[in-house]
Design a protein around this motif. Structure first.
Motif, mmCIF file in Angstrom:
data_model
loop_
_atom_site.group_PDB
_atom_site.id
_atom_site.type_symbol
_atom_site.label_atom_id
_atom_site.label_comp_id
_atom_site.label_asym_id
_atom_site.label_seq_id
_atom_site.Cartn_x
_atom_site.Cartn_y
_atom_site.Cartn_z
ATOM 1 N N ASP A 134 0.853 -1.189 0.000
ATOM 2 C CA ASP A 134 0.000 0.000 0.000
ATOM 3 C C ASP A 134 0.892 1.242 0.000
ATOM 4 O O ASP A 134 2.110 1.137 -0.173
ATOM 5 N N HIS A 135 0.291 2.391 0.197
ATOM 6 C CA HIS A 135 1.055 3.639 0.125
ATOM 7 C C HIS A 135 2.062 3.781 1.269
ATOM 8 O O HIS A 135 2.939 4.641 1.206
ATOM 9 N N ILE A 138 1.167 1.286 -7.375
ATOM 10 C CA ILE A 138 2.129 1.501 -6.287
ATOM 11 C C ILE A 138 3.415 0.746 -6.586
ATOM 12 O O ILE A 138 4.525 1.287 -6.430
ATOM 13 N N ASP A 154 5.448 2.522 -9.234
ATOM 14 C CA ASP A 154 6.166 3.704 -8.766
ATOM 15 C C ASP A 154 7.370 3.327 -7.908
ATOM 16 O O ASP A 154 8.416 3.984 -7.971
#
Length: 254
Positions: free
Chosen positions: A110-111, A136, A139
């Motif tokens: 997750d972030h 995610i 990135d």
């Protein structure tokens, strides 16, 4: 690294391949592959990477094995129901190949996921089941400059691509799908269904693409998306352009 007599025997069918050989097998044994997801795509990918002698395999998944998984997640059996998938996968890899160091990481991407997870990794295979996770992962791979093999399946269809978006001439995964996605944008195989053997095809394909990137055999696949139609059956490949407006990698375009 000098291959032992046992390793020369175990990996003989790789070593006699002109485009892999001893140097390629040595590269595999010293490589680290990170897999996101130990489900339908992750299971066959883990098996073939382990059997191929990838020295270190890390797998991230927060789920446990359930009965409906067994139709396609072929690392597991009835005895594994209720066990964390990463723990069941670790036990399976230990049976497959003692050369492999396996890191079981029971968490969800997750972030808040630390970029440290992607350090000292040679390639990432993403077999997750939602766009939010895939973006995610994209990135994090960009930040670490780690090649990403992204695979997805649905019903009788599959797709796979290799992304190196930090390079000026190559797209990232976000160039392909854009920004407007969340977990609800993905079809759920629980309601839509999925052919178990399609998972085997795409997971094995993902393992092959990781091995290709690690050893350098064949044609580089960056920026190419392979689409497989199991109903036909047929496969076609398309080239993906880099998106100058991509919010992840667009800034790398001159």
């Amino acid at each position: 690294m000098i291959l032992t007599d046992q390793q020369l025997d175990r990996y003989a069918r790789h070593i006699v391949l002109r485009d892999i050989g001893g140097p390629g097998q040595t590269k595999l044994l010293s490589s680290h592959v990170l897999l996101i997801g130990a489900g339908g795509i992750g299971c066959p990918a883990i098996q073939y990477l382990a059997a191929s002698g990838v020295g270190t395999i890390s797998v991230v998944d927060d789920d446990t094995v359930s009965l409906p998984n067994l139709q396609r997640q072929i690392l597991y059996s009835d005895n594994d129901i209720g066990t964390a998938k990463v723990e069941a996968a670790a036990a399976a890899v230990a049976r497959l190949n003692p050369d492999v160091t396996f890191h079981a990481i029971k968490q969800r991407i997750d972030h808040m996921t630390s970029a440290d997870l992607f350090q000292d990794v040679d390639i990432v295979i993403d077999g997750s089941d939602n766009f939010a996770t895939r973006l995610i992962v994209n990135d994090l791979c960009l930040a670490a400059k780690v090649p990403l093999v992204s695979a997805a399946i649905g019903q009788f269809h599959g797709q796979i691509g290799t992304f190196t978006g930090w390079q000026d001439d190559a797209p990232c995964y976000r160039c392909f799908v854009g920004d407007a996605h969340d977990p609800d944008d993905c079809d759920d195989c629980a309601t839509q269904g999925v052919l178990g053997a399609m998972c085997g095809l795409m997971g094995s394909f993902a393992a092959m693409e990781a091995i290709r990137a690690l050893t350098g055999f064949g044609e580089a696949q960056k920026g190419k998306l392979n689409l497989f139609d199991g109903m036909a059956p047929a496969m076609r490949s398309i080239r993906l352009p880099k998106d100058p407006a991509c919010t992840s990698c667009g800034a790398s375009i001159p």
